[in-house]
Design an enzyme around this catalytic site. Structure first.
Site, mmCIF file in Angstrom:
data_model
loop_
_atom_site.group_PDB
_atom_site.id
_atom_site.type_symbol
_atom_site.label_atom_id
_atom_site.label_comp_id
_atom_site.label_asym_id
_atom_site.label_seq_id
_atom_site.Cartn_x
_atom_site.Cartn_y
_atom_site.Cartn_z
ATOM 1 N N SER A 98 0.848 -1.196 0.000
ATOM 2 C CA SER A 98 0.000 0.000 0.000
ATOM 3 C C SER A 98 0.882 1.243 0.000
ATOM 4 C CB SER A 98 -0.930 -0.033 1.220
ATOM 5 O OG SER A 98 -1.919 0.961 1.107
ATOM 6 N N ASN A 99 0.357 2.367 0.399
ATOM 7 C CA ASN A 99 1.143 3.606 0.455
ATOM 8 C C ASN A 99 0.687 4.460 1.635
ATOM 9 O OD1 ASN A 99 -1.071 5.454 -0.458
ATOM 10 N ND2 ASN A 99 -0.964 4.121 -2.251
ATOM 11 N N ARG A 100 1.301 5.625 1.787
ATOM 12 C CA ARG A 100 1.095 6.435 2.997
ATOM 13 C C ARG A 100 -0.099 7.380 2.944
ATOM 14 N NH1 ARG A 100 5.612 5.800 6.077
ATOM 15 N NH2 ARG A 100 7.557 5.385 4.966
#
Ligand code: CTP
Length: 205
Positions: free
Chosen positions: A22-24
């Site tokens: 995923s990402n931030r």
């Protein structure tokens, strides 16, 4: 009053039943855009990846996980919407194979994770835009303006709101809103709710 589709948050792409890529993205900007649209009297469909934010009262909220789920949910609503704000930080790739059982420690050593491209949601939806407003967001760490304009053209966006990596998860940030007509408006730095209101004003009027 128009009906607006908003994508928000990250997408999560499963590796196994408990692990993911995923990402931030916190989803704050997307949720702020949804609120700003509601405040101007618009109807909002908010399609969101997993975030720790509460959906604003009054929106139609659909929680999704992966990019493919996000595209499916968006497709269902896009035909009845008048505009799209693609704020989600969609994972460009997903693991080619998501295994059905939890990977054991001994299975990890030397393991290579193969990736496969995810659909580009805003680009897919913009193919059938038929005069409707499509606004994208771009996060660039270098050559921001040139890259953002390139994305605007490739993805058939009417506007692109550009920011830098420091905006991710931040309370306050700035945006440069570029228009397909060559326009260029600098917004902020300010808190995301105010920024979202200005983006909506600069794009939807
Ligand atoms: N976007 C999307 N689906 C994707 C990737 C991006 O809908 N699979 C949308 C984002 O919501 C945003 C815009 O496209 O509105 C630009 O996102 P960005 O991640 O900057 O673009 P990419 O095409 O992924 O470009 P790159 O990673 O090469 O910078």
């Amino acid at each position: 009053m128009v009906r607006v589709l908003v994508t928000a948050g990250p997408t999560v792409e499963a590796l196994d039943p408990v692990r993911f890529l995923s990402n931030r993205s916190s989803g704050r900007m997307g949720y702020a855009v949804a609120r700003a649209l509601l405040a101007r009297g618009h109807e909002v469909v908010l399609v969101s990846g997993p975030v720790s934010l509460r959906a604003p009262a009054g929106v139609t909220h659909l929680g999704v996980e992966s990019a493919r789920e996000m595209l499916r949910a968006c497709r269902d609503y896009w035909q009845d919407c008048d505009a799209l704000y693609a704020v989600a930080a969609v994972a460009d790739y997903r693991p080619k194979r998501a295994v059905l059982h939890k990977l054991k420690r001994h299975e990890g050593e030397g393991q290579v994770i193969e990736l496969t491209p995810n659909p580009d949601i805003v680009r897919t939806l913009a193919r059938s835009k038929q005069g409707r407003l499509v606004v994208g967001f771009a996060l660039e760490s270098r050559c921001g303006e040139v890259e953002a304009r390139r994305k605007m053209e490739v993805k058939k966006l009417d506007f692109v709101a550009l920011n830098g990596p420091e905006a991710q998860g931040a309370e306050r940030s700035s945006l440069l809103v570029l228009g397909a007509d060559g326009s260029r408006v600098e917004l902020g730095p300010t808190a995301k709710p105010g920024l979202a209101r200005r983006v909506v004003r600069a794009t939807l009027g």
